[in-house]
Write an enzyme that holds these catalytic residues in place. Structure first.
Site, PDB file in Angstrom:
ATOM      1  N   PRO A  86     -98.692   4.312  47.785  1.00 10.33           N
ATOM      2  CG  PRO A  86     -98.233   2.018  47.867  1.00 10.33           C
ATOM      3  CD  PRO A  86     -99.024   3.103  48.547  1.00 10.33           C
ATOM      4  CD  GLU A  92    -102.479  -1.114  56.819  1.00 13.72           C
ATOM      5  OE1 GLU A  92    -101.598  -0.363  56.363  1.00 13.72           O
ATOM      6  OE2 GLU A  92    -102.334  -1.796  57.835  1.00 13.72           O
ATOM      7  NE  ARG A 148     -81.199  19.266  52.176  1.00 10.96           N
ATOM      8  CZ  ARG A 148     -80.913  19.994  51.104  1.00 10.96           C
ATOM      9  NH1 ARG A 148     -81.857  20.377  50.284  1.00 10.96           N
ATOM     10  NH2 ARG A 148     -79.665  20.343  50.843  1.00 10.96           N
ATOM     11  CG  ASP A 156     -79.736  21.422  47.291  1.00 10.41           C
ATOM     12  OD1 ASP A 156     -78.590  21.307  47.747  1.00 10.41           O
ATOM     13  OD2 ASP A 156     -80.742  21.598  47.985  1.00 10.41           O
TER      14      ASP A 156
END
Ligand code: 21W
Length: 251
Positions: free
Chosen positions: A87, A114, A152, A167
């Site tokens: 994170p 953890e 991809r 995209d």
């Protein structure tokens, strides 16, 4: 390209790596996946991979030995990117996907709720990546997001009809609306211009609706872009239409 995944839950990956674009890319030899349970590299006969933190407090901390040994087993001669999914990492985006897609070898490390012994970050890992500001139960789903977006981009991974070049996060704009048959559905009409067969007008409409959608939903994307003359003209039209709407069409 080779991608090795270090996890305590390798079974989480089997569906994703075996299906659709990723499975086909592996069959075609565009990518090779390795799934490694780093518990197999534990030094204890019980397969211990974590321990209580020095200094006390709650929670468990992943020990350095199993992860160092697992990375050393897959690394080979050349130095792979060793990526810790966590994170606190650099926020993932298409630019980072393109950067990783150019590598020969990625090693992704996934943990759960953890801490990691800090020496893993300091002396083993080359990159730390987060996929966004929300809390997952582990790094596995985040690693799958990275793998999907990187594979991809490999030449030959997508069919001809799907091109990574168009995209939205590559063009910098969100996609325009799409329609298919029927031309009228429950009283709702497909925009006239799309039925006209006039290709230049259709392209202009699509670009305008891409700009409108980006302006409405992701204005910060537009702010970062270099706009062509045509885009500036279309944006001026959109802004005039918005002013028209906000005055109730009374002027
Ligand atoms: C959630 C790991 C919270 C660690 C000491 C002991 C990888 C992730 C993850 C997770 C904590 C990503 C603590 C977006 C994510 C991930 C699981 C905090 C508390 N400290 N991108 N315990 N969101 N998540 N540890 O959650 O591993 S990439």
């Amino acid at each position: 390209m080779r991608i090795d995944i270090l996890t305590l839950f390798p079974e989480m990956f089997s569906g994703v790596l075996g299906s659709s674009i990723l499975g086909k890319a592996a069959e075609k030899g565009i990518v090779q996946f390795g799934l490694i349970n780093f518990r197999d590299f534990s030094e204890s006969k019980h397969g211990t991979v974590d321990d209580t933190p020095y200094g006390g407090g709650g929670g468990m901390v992943l020990k350095p030995e199993p992860l160092f040994r697992a990375v050393e087993a897959v690394a080979g001669q050349a130095k792979p990117r060793v990526i810790l999914m966590c994170p606190q990492g650099r926020r993932y985006d298409q630019r980072l996907a393109e950067e990783l897609a150019a590598e020969q070898h990625l090693v992704l490390i996934c943990g759960h709720y953890e801490g990691y012994d800090e020496r893993i970050r300091q002396h083993l890992v080359t990159d730390e990546i987060s996929i966004g500001d929300y809390v997952l139960t582990g790094g596995e789903l985040a690693a799958m997001v990275v793998i999907d977006s990187v594979v991809r981009l490999q030449p030959g991974a997508l069919g001809n009809e799907q091109s990574a070049l168009t995209d939205s996060f590559t063009t910098g704009l969100l996609e325009h609306p799409h329609y298919t048959r029927p031309a009228e559905f429950r009283g709702w009409q497909v925009p006239e211009v799309l039925l006209s067969g006039h290709h230049a007008n259709i392209e202009r409409w699509r670009l305008k609706e891409s700009l409108r959608r980006t302006l409405e939903r992701r204005p910060e994307l537009l702010a970062q872009m270099e706009l062509t003359q045509e885009m500036q003209q279309l944006l001026a039209e959109i802004e005039a239409e918005r002013r028209e709407e906000s005055t109730g069409g009374q002027d």
